[in-house]
Design a protein around this motif. Structure first.
Motif, mmCIF file in Angstrom:
data_model
loop_
_atom_site.group_PDB
_atom_site.id
_atom_site.type_symbol
_atom_site.label_atom_id
_atom_site.label_comp_id
_atom_site.label_asym_id
_atom_site.label_seq_id
_atom_site.Cartn_x
_atom_site.Cartn_y
_atom_site.Cartn_z
ATOM 1 N N ASN A 190 6.582 35.662 -93.423
ATOM 2 C CA ASN A 190 7.046 34.709 -92.430
ATOM 3 C C ASN A 190 6.812 33.296 -92.946
ATOM 4 O O ASN A 190 5.720 32.977 -93.409
ATOM 5 N N GLU B 145 15.305 32.771 -89.971
ATOM 6 C CA GLU B 145 15.900 32.384 -88.699
ATOM 7 C C GLU B 145 17.321 31.865 -88.916
ATOM 8 O O GLU B 145 17.709 31.538 -90.036
ATOM 9 N N GLY C 269 16.441 29.844 -91.789
ATOM 10 C CA GLY C 269 15.016 29.654 -92.005
ATOM 11 C C GLY C 269 14.683 29.385 -93.464
ATOM 12 O O GLY C 269 15.486 29.628 -94.371
ATOM 13 N N SER D 28 15.318 34.584 -79.207
ATOM 14 C CA SER D 28 16.399 33.626 -79.405
ATOM 15 C C SER D 28 16.604 32.827 -78.126
ATOM 16 O O SER D 28 16.181 33.233 -77.040
ATOM 17 N N TRP E 105 19.392 29.209 -81.338
ATOM 18 C CA TRP E 105 18.441 29.552 -82.390
ATOM 19 C C TRP E 105 18.056 31.014 -82.250
ATOM 20 O O TRP E 105 18.069 31.574 -81.157
ATOM 21 N N ASP E 106 17.747 31.635 -83.390
ATOM 22 C CA ASP E 106 17.411 33.053 -83.412
ATOM 23 C C ASP E 106 16.289 33.261 -84.420
ATOM 24 O O ASP E 106 16.401 32.844 -85.576
ATOM 25 N N ASP E 107 15.208 33.901 -83.975
ATOM 26 C CA ASP E 107 14.023 34.109 -84.818
ATOM 27 C C ASP E 107 13.729 35.595 -84.929
ATOM 28 O O ASP E 107 13.002 36.158 -84.110
ATOM 29 N N GLN F 199 6.261 30.217 -91.431
ATOM 30 C CA GLN F 199 5.951 29.680 -90.107
ATOM 31 C C GLN F 199 6.042 28.163 -90.108
ATOM 32 O O GLN F 199 5.180 27.467 -90.641
ATOM 33 N N ALA G 33 12.336 27.711 -84.464
ATOM 34 C CA ALA G 33 13.062 28.139 -85.660
ATOM 35 C C ALA G 33 13.442 26.897 -86.450
ATOM 36 O O ALA G 33 13.583 25.809 -85.890
#
Length: 399
Positions: free
Chosen positions: A207, A34, A95, A380, A26-28, A209, A73
């Motif tokens: 964002n 994401e 995302g 991430s 995962w990558d934020d 969230q 994410a």
């Protein structure tokens, strides 16, 4: 503690189910959707009980990664690959902001209005035509973040458009440069509009969230934007990392610099929506005064801009004085501090001791050492849930 992976219904956030994974990442990143990838084994009896083919339908379901109750994410599943020989399925998700790349800025009436009515005769000149005003999306007297909110709410109001998104209160603005008008005939994507709005000077960060609902049976997304007073999305978190201390929690420290975006002169063109030609040129002598050669940028992606002030803002935003510098390192996800104590957008201090070669302390790339204030712009991790990679940009005062 391994990362928890869950799937849920995209339109409602309901039917939250844990799903065992073989591997996952995962990558934020800050201000961007994401990205997630998870591989499941269809030979796993636990997976089979979940009816994985229907439980992970692309564009209909959400994939999310959590650390306990901390949302890492998550968003719509857009891609899926089944490998029969390996007995695995790989899920690719982005995302919730990615939904904007699949919806247009159009009022609800566009869902039923005859397409032959999108263009109508000009009431002031019957030999000309104009976009139908009924299809116009226009906002005045509102802060840019609230305009983004209204655009999303308009999209959700369409039949079949519902999404589990929660919104902040409205915020007004007396700055007429914030006013926005989008003709229906532009067929402008919400995603492009969000990105464009966040990139103007003084524009809000955004964002989506993700979080568990109060009943813990589903997922919802709070659409956050910066305010007029504070366009950045950040908290009061004060995290200090000691890079050169004995038994430092930091490993794999790297610094990357990219000067390809440097510009002392920035050009923008616009005016297509009003059949005029607008040109903006913004200049900054900072680099040339410092001995750099003259460097220019050109952008024609905002041809629909009809206000000179707006185009000037775009050009001014393209002026770049310093290379993009990114610091990154690995940290223990559940160390001190733990990942639950900070989020993307927060400010951190990275402490480096003064370099002493004989004593083997400090860092030769930063011989003077010191406390470096940086902003967390990305984090991430993997399905293992042990290490988180953090990415930092200089704090604004150092730009």
């Amino acid at each position: 503690m391994a990362t928890r992976w869950v799937v849920a219904d995209l339109r409602t956030g309901d039917r939250l189910m844990d799903i065992p994974v073989v591997s996952g990442t995962w990558d934020d990143p800050l201000n961007t959707a994401e990205s997630l990838s998870a591989t499941i084994s269809v030979r796993d009896p636990q997976v089979q009980k979940l009816a994985p083919r229907s439980a992970t339908t692309p564009a209909k379901t959400i994939l999310a990664a959590l650390d306990g109750d901390t949302f890492l994410a998550g968003g719509p599943i857009w891609a899926r690959r089944y490998d029969r020989d390996k007995g695995t399925v790989t899920l690719g998700a982005a995302g919730m902001q990615s939904i904007g790349d699949h919806r247009l800025i159009l009022p609800v009436i566009a869902q039923t209005l005859g397409v032959n009515q999108f263009i109508i005769p000009d009431p002031t000149d019957t030999k000309k035509t104009i976009p139908n005003p009924q299809l116009q999306t226009a906002y005045t007297g509102l802060w840019l973040g609230t305009i983004l909110k209204r655009v999303l709410q308009q999209a959700i109001a369409w039949t079949g458009g519902a999404l589990p998104i929660i919104f902040q209160p409205d915020e007004t603005s007396t700055n007429t440069d914030h006013d926005r008008t989008i003709e229906g005939t532009e067929f402008r994507k919400i995603g492009d509009f969000i990105r464009d709005t966040t990139r103007v000077i003084g524009g809000p960060e955004v964002n989506f969230q993700g979080r568990l609902r109060a009943d813990r049976k589903g997922i919802e997304f709070l659409f956050q934007t910066g305010t007029g007073a504070q366009p950045l999305i950040t908290s009061t978190s004060d995290v200090v990392w000691n890079l050169t201390a004995p038994k430092s929690p930091i490993s794999n420290f790297q610094v990357d610099e990219d000067a390809t975006g440097l510009a002392s002169v920035a050009w923008q063109v616009g005016g297509r929506s009003t059949d005029t030609v607008l040109t903006s040129r913004q200049t900054d002598s900072f680099l040339t005064d410092a001995g750099f050669p003259l460097l220019e940028s050109f952008d024609s992606s905002h041809t629909d801009v009809s206000k000179q002030a707006t185009l000037d803002g775009w050009a001014a935003a393209d002026l770049q004085r310093r290379p993009l510098e990114t610091w990154s390192f690995d940290a223990q996800m559940h160390g001190k501090p733990s990942i639950a104590e900070y989020a993307v957008g927060d400010f951190h201090t990275i402490r480096i001791a003064k370099y002493n070669r004989k004593a083997r302390i400090g860092d030769p790339w930063f011989p003077q050492g010191g406390d470096f204030r940086r902003r967390l712009v990305g984090r991430s991790g993997t399905h293992k849930g042990d290490v988180v990679k953090l990415q930092f940009a200089p704090a604004l005062e150092e730009n």
